[in-house]
Design a protein around this motif. Structure first.
Motif, PDB file in Angstrom:
ATOM      1  N   ARG A 107       0.808  -1.221   0.000  1.00  0.00           N
ATOM      2  CA  ARG A 107       0.000   0.000   0.000  1.00  0.00           C
ATOM      3  C   ARG A 107       0.844   1.275   0.000  1.00  0.00           C
ATOM      4  O   ARG A 107       0.332   2.356  -0.269  1.00  0.00           O
ATOM      5  N   MET A 108       2.135   1.136   0.351  1.00  0.00           N
ATOM      6  CA  MET A 108       3.012   2.321   0.438  1.00  0.00           C
ATOM      7  C   MET A 108       4.283   2.024  -0.344  1.00  0.00           C
ATOM      8  O   MET A 108       5.097   1.200   0.071  1.00  0.00           O
ATOM      9  N   GLN A 109       4.445   2.670  -1.483  1.00  0.00           N
ATOM     10  CA  GLN A 109       5.592   2.424  -2.354  1.00  0.00           C
ATOM     11  C   GLN A 109       6.443   3.689  -2.460  1.00  0.00           C
ATOM     12  O   GLN A 109       6.061   4.750  -1.976  1.00  0.00           O
ATOM     13  N   VAL A 110       7.611   3.563  -3.112  1.00  0.00           N
ATOM     14  CA  VAL A 110       8.556   4.681  -3.138  1.00  0.00           C
ATOM     15  C   VAL A 110       9.151   4.856  -4.534  1.00  0.00           C
ATOM     16  O   VAL A 110       9.329   3.870  -5.270  1.00  0.00           O
ATOM     17  N   VAL A 111       9.418   6.113  -4.889  1.00  0.00           N
ATOM     18  CA  VAL A 111      10.212   6.434  -6.080  1.00  0.00           C
ATOM     19  C   VAL A 111      11.446   7.168  -5.575  1.00  0.00           C
ATOM     20  O   VAL A 111      11.331   8.223  -4.939  1.00  0.00           O
ATOM     21  N   PHE A 112      12.615   6.589  -5.827  1.00  0.00           N
ATOM     22  CA  PHE A 112      13.856   7.141  -5.271  1.00  0.00           C
ATOM     23  C   PHE A 112      14.409   8.273  -6.134  1.00  0.00           C
ATOM     24  O   PHE A 112      13.991   8.489  -7.267  1.00  0.00           O
ATOM     25  N   GLN A 113      15.405   8.967  -5.564  1.00  0.00           N
ATOM     26  CA  GLN A 113      15.990  10.132  -6.221  1.00  0.00           C
ATOM     27  C   GLN A 113      16.752   9.771  -7.489  1.00  0.00           C
ATOM     28  O   GLN A 113      16.590  10.410  -8.518  1.00  0.00           O
ATOM     29  N   ASP A 114      17.580   8.742  -7.402  1.00  0.00           N
ATOM     30  CA  ASP A 114      18.520   8.465  -8.495  1.00  0.00           C
ATOM     31  C   ASP A 114      17.969   7.388  -9.415  1.00  0.00           C
ATOM     32  O   ASP A 114      17.938   6.214  -9.048  1.00  0.00           O
ATOM     33  N   PRO A 115      17.541   7.747 -10.622  1.00  0.00           N
ATOM     34  CA  PRO A 115      16.971   6.732 -11.516  1.00  0.00           C
ATOM     35  C   PRO A 115      18.022   5.760 -12.056  1.00  0.00           C
ATOM     36  O   PRO A 115      17.686   4.760 -12.653  1.00  0.00           O
ATOM     37  N   PHE A 116      19.305   6.065 -11.811  1.00  0.00           N
ATOM     38  CA  PHE A 116      20.372   5.182 -12.309  1.00  0.00           C
ATOM     39  C   PHE A 116      20.659   4.057 -11.324  1.00  0.00           C
ATOM     40  O   PHE A 116      20.811   2.908 -11.702  1.00  0.00           O
ATOM     41  N   SER A 117      20.730   4.390 -10.019  1.00  0.00           N
ATOM     42  CA  SER A 117      21.099   3.353  -9.045  1.00  0.00           C
ATOM     43  C   SER A 117      19.883   2.606  -8.490  1.00  0.00           C
ATOM     44  O   SER A 117      20.031   1.572  -7.856  1.00  0.00           O
ATOM     45  N   SER A 118      18.662   3.124  -8.724  1.00  0.00           N
ATOM     46  CA  SER A 118      17.505   2.477  -8.094  1.00  0.00           C
ATOM     47  C   SER A 118      16.917   1.335  -8.926  1.00  0.00           C
ATOM     48  O   SER A 118      16.014   0.647  -8.484  1.00  0.00           O
ATOM     49  N   ALA A 178      17.267  14.828  -9.800  1.00  0.00           N
ATOM     50  CA  ALA A 178      18.416  14.429 -10.620  1.00  0.00           C
ATOM     51  C   ALA A 178      18.147  14.618 -12.115  1.00  0.00           C
ATOM     52  O   ALA A 178      18.984  14.265 -12.939  1.00  0.00           O
ATOM     53  N   LEU A 179      16.989  15.171 -12.470  1.00  0.00           N
ATOM     54  CA  LEU A 179      16.586  15.234 -13.882  1.00  0.00           C
ATOM     55  C   LEU A 179      16.752  16.637 -14.458  1.00  0.00           C
ATOM     56  O   LEU A 179      16.737  17.627 -13.733  1.00  0.00           O
ATOM     57  N   ASP A 180      16.868  16.700 -15.790  1.00  0.00           N
ATOM     58  CA  ASP A 180      16.921  17.997 -16.478  1.00  0.00           C
ATOM     59  C   ASP A 180      15.600  18.741 -16.306  1.00  0.00           C
ATOM     60  O   ASP A 180      14.556  18.117 -16.080  1.00  0.00           O
ATOM     61  N   VAL A 181      15.636  20.064 -16.484  1.00  0.00           N
ATOM     62  CA  VAL A 181      14.459  20.897 -16.230  1.00  0.00           C
ATOM     63  C   VAL A 181      13.251  20.453 -17.048  1.00  0.00           C
ATOM     64  O   VAL A 181      12.150  20.296 -16.519  1.00  0.00           O
ATOM     65  N   SER A 182      13.435  20.213 -18.349  1.00  0.00           N
ATOM     66  CA  SER A 182      12.294  19.851 -19.197  1.00  0.00           C
ATOM     67  C   SER A 182      11.734  18.478 -18.796  1.00  0.00           C
ATOM     68  O   SER A 182      10.522  18.252 -18.823  1.00  0.00           O
ATOM     69  N   VAL A 183      12.633  17.576 -18.417  1.00  0.00           N
ATOM     70  CA  VAL A 183      12.203  16.224 -18.014  1.00  0.00           C
ATOM     71  C   VAL A 183      11.482  16.287 -16.669  1.00  0.00           C
ATOM     72  O   VAL A 183      10.497  15.583 -16.444  1.00  0.00           O
ATOM     73  N   LYS A 184      11.971  17.152 -15.762  1.00  0.00           N
ATOM     74  CA  LYS A 184      11.314  17.350 -14.464  1.00  0.00           C
ATOM     75  C   LYS A 184       9.838  17.655 -14.656  1.00  0.00           C
ATOM     76  O   LYS A 184       8.972  17.064 -14.015  1.00  0.00           O
ATOM     77  N   ALA A 185       9.567  18.618 -15.554  1.00  0.00           N
ATOM     78  CA  ALA A 185       8.178  19.043 -15.788  1.00  0.00           C
ATOM     79  C   ALA A 185       7.326  17.875 -16.286  1.00  0.00           C
ATOM     80  O   ALA A 185       6.184  17.695 -15.854  1.00  0.00           O
ATOM     81  N   GLN A 186       7.905  17.047 -17.166  1.00  0.00           N
ATOM     82  CA  GLN A 186       7.154  15.885 -17.687  1.00  0.00           C
ATOM     83  C   GLN A 186       6.822  14.897 -16.567  1.00  0.00           C
ATOM     84  O   GLN A 186       5.711  14.369 -16.505  1.00  0.00           O
TER      85      GLN A 186
END
Length: 347
Positions: A102-113, A194-202
């Protein structure tokens, strides 16, 4: 802003009461405990179904530790965590296992996670298998295809490896993995920093769309107030292990009631070049969480400090409907309170 319906009826989905996480410091000849890092030191908040609560503050204030403690990645020192009416911080790992869904997580670093040795298909199938959410291979395949559609990735990319994707695509896979367990709440721990500005918005737009489609609750941990202003319902501001202000988004950004929040907002870049801005520069450094100051933890850097602040710790109190702040200035007559009629440095 997300248009999901916040469930205002009944008990909140998540209730956190006086959460503390103190890390022991070891040293000396015998390796005994020589002190503690007071990373999280008495934090309380709640989140309703379909709501986004953003937890903000400078690096090192304890906000990511809150997220990890809620997920039971760290055993908590004291306090209570209640999810859907069930207290989860005292559960054994076997009792907790079905509730983890019921409680999941999205971590900061998309490379190491993401596990580099697993194809996307296996990364996404793992939580579905773990929680028994598909009975047949066809049902599993259908769920996997739908997950790829949901995070706007091509279905045929499911056979690829994580290294074949960009950072933003990997973060979509991380979000799909969190969604695979069909959770009620997703903790986003600096999920776009950790993402570029345009990707952040997406990615922010994707999270908002998912929230309105699925009724998800989000705990959005971030130091980026410009992003927070676009995607949250309420904001909780942390400083040195404690929450100093909680308010609805509009109220906090229009008229912050804590000097620390004022300073944070004054540092947000202005959209219009040349616009007037009263930047508030805080004196000194953030004190150490090993030896936090007495009284109000912010008093060593506060422009409005007075004697009481050095000895008496302020409690969160309501300054207006739904807006609480931990600041002794609000006990003063309005004409002596510099925050009473203060507008945000952003507006």
């Amino acid at each position: 802003m997300s248009h999901s319906t916040i469930d205002q009826t009944g008990a909140p989905l998540l209730q956190v009461d006086d959460l503390k996480k103190h890390f022991p410091l070891r040293g000396g000849i015998l390796g005994g405990t020589t002190g503690y890092v007071y990373a999280v030191d008495g934090v309380s908040f709640d989140i309703r179904r379909g709501e986004t609560l953003s937890l903000v503050g400078e690096s090192g204030c304890g906000k990511s530790t809150v997220g990890k403690a809620l997920l039971q990645l760290y055993p908590i020192t004291s306090g209570q965590v209640v999810l859907g009416g069930q207290r989860i911080d005292t559960m054994s790992s076997s009792t907790l296992r079905p509730i983890r869904r019921r409680m999941q997580v999205v971590f900061q670093d998309p490379f190491s996670s993401l596990n580099p040795r697993m194809r996307v298909r296996d990364i996404l199938a793992e939580p579905i298998r773990n929680f028994g959410l598909a009975k047949t291979k066809d049902e599993l395949d259908a769920k996997l295809g739908k997950l790829m559609d949901t995070v706007r990735l091509p279905r045929d990319a499911i056979g690829r490896w994580p290294h074949e994707f960009s950072g933003g695509q990997r973060q979509r896979i991380g979000i799909a993995r969190a969604l695979a367990a069909e959770p009620d709440l997703i903790i986003c721990d600096e999920a776009v920093s950790a993402l570029d500005v345009s990707v952040k918005a997406q990615i922010v737009n994707l999270l908002q769309d998912l929230q309105s489609q699925l009724g998800l609750a989000l705990l959005f941990i971030s130091h980026d107030l410009a992003i927070v202003e676009h995607m949250t319902h309420r904001v909780a501001v942390m400083y040195l292990g404690k929450i100093v202000e909680v308010a609805p988004r509009r109220s906090l950004f229009a008229a912050p009631k804590h000097p620390y929040t004022q300073a944070l907002l004054s540092a947000v870049p202005v959209p219009q070049p040349g616009a007037a801005r009263d930047r508030i520069i805080l004196k000194g450094d953030v004190p150490s969480p090993i030896n936090p100051p007495s009284g109000c933890r912010f008093h060593t850097r506060c422009p409005y400090v007075f004697d009481r602040c050095r000895v008496d710790e302020p409690k969160l109190q309501e300054t207006e409907a739904g807006h609480t702040a931990a600041c002794h200035l609000h006990d003063l007559p309005p004409e002596q309170n510099p925050l009473a009629g203060a507008a945000s440095p952003l507006h």
